[in-house]
Design an enzyme around this catalytic site. Structure first.
Site, mmCIF file in Angstrom:
data_model
loop_
_atom_site.group_PDB
_atom_site.id
_atom_site.type_symbol
_atom_site.label_atom_id
_atom_site.label_comp_id
_atom_site.label_asym_id
_atom_site.label_seq_id
_atom_site.Cartn_x
_atom_site.Cartn_y
_atom_site.Cartn_z
ATOM 1 N N ARG A 111 -3.885 12.798 24.710
ATOM 2 C CA ARG A 111 -2.866 13.089 25.724
ATOM 3 C C ARG A 111 -2.886 14.593 25.968
ATOM 4 N NH1 ARG A 111 2.897 13.182 22.319
ATOM 5 N NH2 ARG A 111 2.105 14.540 20.687
ATOM 6 N N CYS A 115 -6.396 18.932 33.088
ATOM 7 C CA CYS A 115 -6.695 20.292 33.529
ATOM 8 C C CYS A 115 -5.567 20.752 34.455
ATOM 9 C CB CYS A 115 -8.022 20.309 34.276
ATOM 10 S SG CYS A 115 -8.221 21.812 35.245
ATOM 11 N N ASN A 149 5.386 16.880 28.881
ATOM 12 C CA ASN A 149 5.728 16.857 27.460
ATOM 13 C C ASN A 149 4.923 17.928 26.741
ATOM 14 O OD1 ASN A 149 7.160 15.287 25.259
ATOM 15 N ND2 ASN A 149 5.077 15.326 24.439
ATOM 16 N N GLU A 150 5.627 18.809 26.069
ATOM 17 C CA GLU A 150 4.973 19.830 25.237
ATOM 18 C C GLU A 150 3.727 20.419 25.890
ATOM 19 O OE1 GLU A 150 4.474 18.256 21.268
ATOM 20 O OE2 GLU A 150 6.511 18.846 20.769
ATOM 21 N N CYS A 157 -12.578 24.944 32.475
ATOM 22 C CA CYS A 157 -13.482 24.299 33.428
ATOM 23 C C CYS A 157 -13.717 25.185 34.652
ATOM 24 C CB CYS A 157 -12.913 22.948 33.847
ATOM 25 S SG CYS A 157 -11.536 23.078 35.012
ATOM 26 N N CYS A 160 -10.605 25.853 36.652
ATOM 27 C CA CYS A 160 -9.774 26.895 36.044
ATOM 28 C C CYS A 160 -10.410 28.271 36.253
ATOM 29 C CB CYS A 160 -9.536 26.607 34.564
ATOM 30 S SG CYS A 160 -8.354 25.249 34.316
ATOM 31 N N GLU A 308 13.747 17.317 20.199
ATOM 32 C CA GLU A 308 13.129 16.445 19.196
ATOM 33 C C GLU A 308 13.235 17.075 17.818
ATOM 34 O OE1 GLU A 308 9.020 15.431 19.785
ATOM 35 O OE2 GLU A 308 9.256 15.163 21.941
ATOM 36 N N GLU A 356 1.163 7.316 15.686
ATOM 37 C CA GLU A 356 2.508 7.683 15.231
ATOM 38 C C GLU A 356 3.255 6.523 14.577
ATOM 39 O OE1 GLU A 356 4.254 9.765 18.567
ATOM 40 O OE2 GLU A 356 3.081 11.557 18.109
ATOM 41 N N LYS A 357 2.507 5.492 14.154
ATOM 42 C CA LYS A 357 3.215 4.334 13.583
ATOM 43 C C LYS A 357 3.903 4.675 12.271
ATOM 44 C CE LYS A 357 -0.755 1.889 11.491
ATOM 45 N NZ LYS A 357 -1.800 2.802 12.011
ATOM 46 N N TYR A 358 3.433 5.721 11.585
ATOM 47 C CA TYR A 358 4.117 6.122 10.346
ATOM 48 C C TYR A 358 4.998 7.351 10.545
ATOM 49 C CZ TYR A 358 0.843 2.863 8.226
ATOM 50 O OH TYR A 358 0.124 1.743 7.903
HETATM 51 C C1 GLA Z 1 5.842 15.892 19.657
HETATM 52 C C2 GLA Z 1 5.809 15.018 20.884
HETATM 53 C C3 GLA Z 1 6.234 13.621 20.629
HETATM 54 C C4 GLA Z 1 5.710 13.128 19.305
HETATM 55 C C5 GLA Z 1 6.153 14.052 18.214
HETATM 56 C C6 GLA Z 1 5.740 13.587 16.850
HETATM 57 O O1 GLA Z 1 6.976 16.610 19.525
HETATM 58 O O2 GLA Z 1 6.538 15.551 21.957
HETATM 59 O O3 GLA Z 1 5.733 12.836 21.685
HETATM 60 O O4 GLA Z 1 4.324 13.085 19.365
HETATM 61 O O5 GLA Z 1 5.574 15.295 18.448
HETATM 62 O O6 GLA Z 1 6.079 14.521 15.872
HETATM 63 ZN ZN ZN Z 2 -9.515 23.253 33.999
#
Ligand code: GLA
Ligand code: ZN
Length: 704
Positions: A111, A115, A149-150, A157, A160, A308, A356-358
């Protein structure tokens, strides 16, 4: 536009019910009620679900999720679903994926791999945000928009590269100006055509990774460009949201002290700041406090959202320890103590599969409500309910500012010499920690911040001096304030070129010193520093004279009017200054020329604070964190947090009401905080004279 409108601290987190059968949703909401969860972040990774094909959008499932959350009374932080792009997009347009530092064009996977310069990515992500906003803007449950997200990383490339060249034309106007800024005569780098310019990568200017570059100016500009390219992705989506949602605030979840993105440049574009707290280890309260203050500083002290945190453990480290009993609660209150008006988790129910299942979740795979983690979350939910809206909009009354600067961070760490062992965050953290253990409220601010109300400005490793900063720092001292800075400050201008002057460049007059040379040594080499403050001794202050250790970097100082407070004890510079204080106007400029150990930094910082009577009421209890927030109606809330493993017994420094326990507390009354203990004291309205400051010694005894 500022914060989301909510009646109390928002409590909840990321909720991804699209990952499990609809029968379970009912149970999810029953458990949310039990834990008093009132806020859910929805749809962060739903792009493939919402747009299964280039010409097809399908909101059926998200409609049901949103509808149910609203019907259950939840507030919704609704994402634009662009945290990961769909496989079909990468197949149809391979240029949406990134090219890495080594020049490898990535294929579809993971994820956060889009670009930022790809026109297709920009168009389709914006279109998705537009459609989501149009569809749900009128829904009263939606209190905030969560873009992407983050944001992070970098791309190298060809798109860029073209974007970089356009950005450079805009910044410099001419190749002459660019060549001058980049100092290209060195190693025959003079550029004669914009198209000759390459992104600085392992294939071009770098060796041994992103910190080793032949041309600091080029690398620095690429960092600035990348940060702005990703910002454009955010502002694209935000603009699309605004077409149908003029009033609901927009944010994206930041990552605290995250080097690749200059959050100070992003801040004006966020309606409110929010961030994800995953500290580097489980024993870093000052590190987290610093990061909270940095995030609060993005919007001029306005509260932020803790978007988070894990309720229990992460999954992404090699070893993922669980938060001990009480720690999740303690850290949540710490966020609130530093300005959070939301406490949100990643995540509310655990994913069944994939990486991320754990990862910890409020509700585990078995869906139980009798786990320790669930009970602690529910306990915190009940406490936050009890607190109601008391903290909403409350500000931190800081008179101390710590300057944090991404340009200085980048410039320092991509520099060849004097030492690769000097890390910006560690230097900043040492000074912040000294302030933190002294119990003083601190604003962590950009170098462009208004410093007029500051009594003390701490600027560790202020490597790069931009604009009129030197004059503004001098003005702080002229008014009677104190400015404290360290080794490697005042070295370079905005282009990372050295000043043609004595170090510390434009800071010279304020600090009353010049640096003649500097010596970097491996970590095992210690030079003891003897610290002595005649004035502190005379005033009956503590620690008139001590010996501490210094490491890594030793600058050789020649005073130009400054008084010497600390001297090296070894090597050919034994007896020469390591710490100085210069009278400037009605105040002082302090300089620490060596990598002092923490006791040394503490000593200097406390000398500075003492001069302004800014030591906190519990400065002698290093494990006890003490912060203040002042509500819009003037109510003072004092947060006391025990980060230690032993109980702390002390006395209440002001009278008030314990908002969590409900009891009345008188000034001077004994108070006890067990390990991970938290006290939120609403101080009585009119205090004795002098109580508004952070405290005089009499106050600390609890005797008004
Ligand atoms: C980040 C992401 C979330 C998840 C957590 C797991 O903060 O934004 O989607 O992946 O990490 O710690
Ligand atoms: Zn690029």
């Amino acid at each position: 536009m500022s914060l989301p409108i909510v009646p109390k601290i928002a409590f909840g987190g990321d909720y991804n019910p699209e990952q499990w059968p609809e029968e379970v949703w009912k149970e999810d909401h029953r458990l949310f009620d039990a834990a008093r969860i009132d806020t859910v972040t929805l749809g962060v990774f739903d792009w493939a679900l919402l747009q299964p094909a280039p010409d097809r959008y399908d909101f059926t499932l998200l409609d049901r999720i949103v509808e149910r959350a609203g019907a259950e009374g939840r507030q919704i932080c609704l994402a634009t679903a662009t945290g990961a792009h769909p496989a079909w997009l990468a197949r149809a347009h391979p240029e949406v994926t990134r090219t890495d530092f080594e020049g490898r064009r990535h294929r579809y996977g993971q994820r956060h791999n889009s670009c930022p310069s790809s026109p297709v990515f920009r168009r389709l992500s914006t279109e998705l945000a537009r459609r989501i906003a149009r569809r749900y803007a009128g829904n009263p449950a939606v209190v905030a928009w969560h873009v992407g997200n983050e944001y992070g990383g970098a791309c190298y490339c060809d798109l860029c590269a073209a974007g970089f060249r356009a950005w450079l034309r805009d910044r410099y106007g001419s190749l002459d100006a660019l060549n001058a800024a980049w100092y290209t005569t060195f190693w025959s780098h003079t550029f004669t055509d914009w198209d000759e310019i390459e992104p600085p990568s392992a294939l071009t200017e770098h060796w041994r990774g992103p910190n080793h570059t032949a041309f600091q100016g080029i690398t620095l500009d690429y960092l600035r460009f990348m940060s702005e390219a990703m910002l454009a992705n955010f502002t694209d989506e935000k603009a699309a949201i605004r077409e149908s949602s003029p009033d609901v605030p927009v944010t994206t979840n930041l990552m605290g002290m995250y080097r690749p993105i200059d959050y100070h440049r992003w801040a004006p574009h966020l309606d409110f700041a929010s961030w994800d707290n995953y500290p580097p280890d489980d024993n870093s309260p000052a590190w987290m406090a610093l990061t909270h203050d940095l995030m609060r500083g993005l919007k001029n002290g306005q509260p932020f959202w803790l978007m988070e945190q894990t309720p229990s453990h992460t999954a992404s480290r090699d070893v993922n320890p669980v938060k001990r009993p009480g720690v999740m609660r303690l850290w949540s209150w710490q966020a609130v103590a530093h300005g959070a008006d939301a406490v949100l988790f990643f995540q509310l129910r655990a994913s069944r599969g994939a990486c991320e299942k754990y990862h910890g979740a409020v509700i585990g795979h078995a869906g139980r409500d009798d786990t320790r983690v669930f009970r602690e979350v529910a306990g915190l939910g009940a406490e936050l309910d009890r607190l109601g809206g008391a903290t909403l909009g409350a500000r931190t009354p800081a008179r101390v500012a710590l300057l944090f600067d991404w340009d200085s961070w980048w410039a320092l760490e991509i520099s060849d010499g004097p030492s690769r062992l000097l890390r910006y965050q560690q230097i900043v953290h040492a000074y912040y920690k000294a302030l933190w253990t002294a119990g003083v409220d601190v604003d962590v601010v950009p170098v462009t911040a208004d410093l007029t109300d500051c009594q003390v400005v701490v600027a560790p490793a202020l490597h790069m001096l931009k604009g009129d900063l030197a004059q503004r720092l001098a003005a702080v001292a002229e008014r009677g304030g104190s400015v404290l800075t360290t080794f490697l400050s005042g070295r370079v201008d905005e282009d990372d070129n050295a000043f043609l002057a004595d170090v510390p460049g434009p800071l010279g007059p304020l600090l009353g010193i010049r640096i003649d040379e500097w010596d970097a040594r491996p970590p095992e080499v210690v030079n003891p520093v003897r610290l002595r403050d005649a004035e502190a001794g005379a005033a009956g202050g503590s620690a008139g004279e001590v010996e501490v250790e210094s490491r890594l970097l030793f600058e050789l100082v020649i005073p130009q009017g400054a008084e010497v407070l600390g001297t090296y004890q070894a090597d050919f510079y034994a007896g020469t200054p390591a710490v100085t204080r210069n009278r400037h106007g009605a105040g002082h400029g302090w300089y620490v020329a060596a990598g002092l150990d923490q006791p040394g930094v503490d000593w200097v910082v406390r000398r500075v604070l003492e001069r302004h009577d800014l030591l906190g009421p519990y400065a002698e209890l290093p494990e006890l964190e003490s912060t203040v927030r002042v509500a819009p109606d003037g109510t003072r809330l004092r947060f006391l947090l025990n980060h230690g493993t032993e109980p702390i017994e002390t006395t209440a420094y002001a009278a008030g009401t314990d908002l969590l326990g409900g009891e009345r507390i008188e000034a001077g009354q004994p108070i006890r905080l067990g390990p991970t203990g938290v006290l939120v004291l609403r101080e009585d309205a009119a205090g004795p004279a002098g109580r508004r400051g952070t405290g005089s010694p009499a106050d600390r005894e609890g005797t008004p």
